[in-house]
Design an enzyme around this catalytic site. Structure first.
Site, PDB file in Angstrom:
ATOM      1  N   GLU A   1      18.749  32.770  39.877  1.00 54.40           N
ATOM      2  CA  GLU A   1      19.598  32.051  40.830  1.00 54.40           C
ATOM      3  C   GLU A   1      18.782  31.490  41.985  1.00 54.40           C
ATOM      4  O   GLU A   1      19.096  30.419  42.516  1.00 54.40           O
ATOM      5  CB  GLU A   1      20.694  32.982  41.373  1.00 54.40           C
ATOM      6  CG  GLU A   1      21.768  32.289  42.206  1.00 54.40           C
ATOM      7  CD  GLU A   1      21.446  32.200  43.686  1.00 54.40           C
ATOM      8  OE1 GLU A   1      22.134  31.455  44.405  1.00 54.40           O
ATOM      9  OE2 GLU A   1      20.505  32.882  44.143  1.00 54.40           O
TER      10      GLU A   1
ATOM     11  N   ASP B   1      18.413  38.460  40.475  1.00 49.53           N
ATOM     12  CA  ASP B   1      17.074  38.194  41.012  1.00 49.53           C
ATOM     13  C   ASP B   1      17.056  38.218  42.539  1.00 49.53           C
ATOM     14  O   ASP B   1      18.099  38.171  43.204  1.00 49.53           O
ATOM     15  CB  ASP B   1      16.528  36.870  40.496  1.00 49.53           C
ATOM     16  CG  ASP B   1      17.379  35.672  40.907  1.00 49.53           C
ATOM     17  OD1 ASP B   1      18.617  35.804  40.942  1.00 49.53           O
ATOM     18  OD2 ASP B   1      16.808  34.608  41.197  1.00 49.53           O
TER      19      ASP B   1
END
Length: 366
Positions: free
Chosen positions: A129, A72
């Protein structure tokens, strides 16, 4: 780009950067990596947990090394699009943090003779994350796959300038609420301004010195920062409440409980405190022989990680881990994010040399 490896790693990074994957929207990029794994790595176990992909098995007699990268990104800016090659640099959202690291993992998975290595290597590509700790994609993996705890050593390919960055800072976020009494702003003496009640704490925090903590020769700095503020309901009303977000970054060796007690003591009775996000500190694993092997073979320098990464999550599960990746720390979350292609190549070569080198010594506990 004359060097085939440079071109390949640049193309892989560009490919990943061209797939939008803001935190919470990682389905497309996880689908892409899953297709790659199933088509390019025949015979390798591929398991998907949500939008996290585990390539390889922890059920192997060899010591297991996990290479770990998040898929991400933070939200982008117009100058981040489209992802592109500008001279010898890849420019695009996530290029440094950390899709260049993911590209290195993919290239290594394709190029290494995984069955013949001294170690069992598992590749973990995970989601969320950049979001809250409790929503992180590694959480369900660790819950559903207890065998992950067999990992002898993990490398998180975070943006580290190809430097071995040890452990990580822990992080607490607290919502601190000051209470007052509303009044018309023309007659403020009839109320209590909640914003003014925060003045003392804000003054203390602005003057507060960072606190140095040394662990096994690595220097960390503990800090408390006010990062968000909100109060008031109209321009002509004295506010009855005022909220601050306080972020406490604390050093390895301190528990979440100890950090929370310290933060509450700093605020004292002046305001209400609600802890809204907790991330444990990592552990310095300088005595781990696989860390020592990585440092010896790669020749990389070592430094403390003055930030939080999921090295802390692994440490909470008893897994030694370090941060080591090609991205530039100065480029993480920046406008026009970029990464030099040469740094991606260097990371690939150092990690490949480490994984192919025969261990100097393999203790029984590994």
């Amino acid at each position: 780009m004359a060097d085939p490896l440079e071109k390949r790693l640049a193309d892989l990074t560009l490919e990943l950067c061209s797939i939008p994957s803001v935190t919470g929207d990682e389905t497309a990029i996880c689908d892409h990596v899953e297709r790659w794994a199933r088509s390019r790595l025949p015979g390798r176990a591929v398991r998907r947990v949500g939008n996290t992909l585990i390539v390889g098995s922890f059920d192997d007699p060899r010591a297991t090394i996990a290479l770990v990268g998040h898929l991400d990104t933070v939200p982008g800016r117009p100058e981040d699009f489209p992802a592109r090659l500008e001279g010898d640099r890849v420019v695009g959202l996530g290029s440094s943090d950390m899709k260049s690291g993911d590209a290195v993992m993919m290239a290594l998975a394709e190029d290494l003779d995984l069955a013949a290595l001294p170690y069992n290597v598992v590749f973990v590509f995970y989601d969320r994350e950049e979001g809250p700790y409790e929503e992180n994609g590694l959480g369900p993996v660790l819950e559903q796959m207890p065998e992950v705890a067999r990992t002898s050593f993990a490398v998180f390919l975070e943006s580290c300038n190809n430097e071995l960055q040890m452990a990580c800072m822990g992080s607490l976020h607290a919502r601190v609420t000051f209470r007052g009494k509303p009044a018309h702003s023309a007659r403020p003496w009839q109320g209590e301004n909640a914003i003014y009640k925060a003045a003392g704490l804000l003054t203390e925090l602005s003057a507060r010195e960072r606190r140095r903590v040394e662990i096994e020769g690595f220097e960390y700095f503990e800090v408390i920062s006010a990062t968000l503020a909100h109060g008031g309901r109209a321009r002509n009303v004295v506010p009855e409440s005022f909220e601050l977000n306080l972020n406490y970054r604390f050093a390895p060796g301190k528990s979440l409980e100890q950090a929370e007690q310290e933060l509450r003591a700093v605020v004292g009775e002046r305001a209400e405190v609600e802890i809204v996000d907790r991330s444990p500190a990592g552990a310095v694993c300088a005595t781990n022989p696989l860390y020592q092997q990585l440092r010896r073979v790669s020749g990389a320098s070592a430094a403390p990680k003055q930030a939080w990464t999921d090295v802390g999550r692994f440490a909470a599960h008893g897994i030694d881990a370090v941060n080591f990746g090609p991205g530039l720390t100065s480029q993480a979350h920046q406008a026009g994010e970029l990464v030099p292609v040469a740094d991606i190549v260097e990371s690939y070569r150092m990690l490949r040399a480490f994984l192919e080198a025969q261990p100097a010594e393999m203790p029984e506990e590994l």
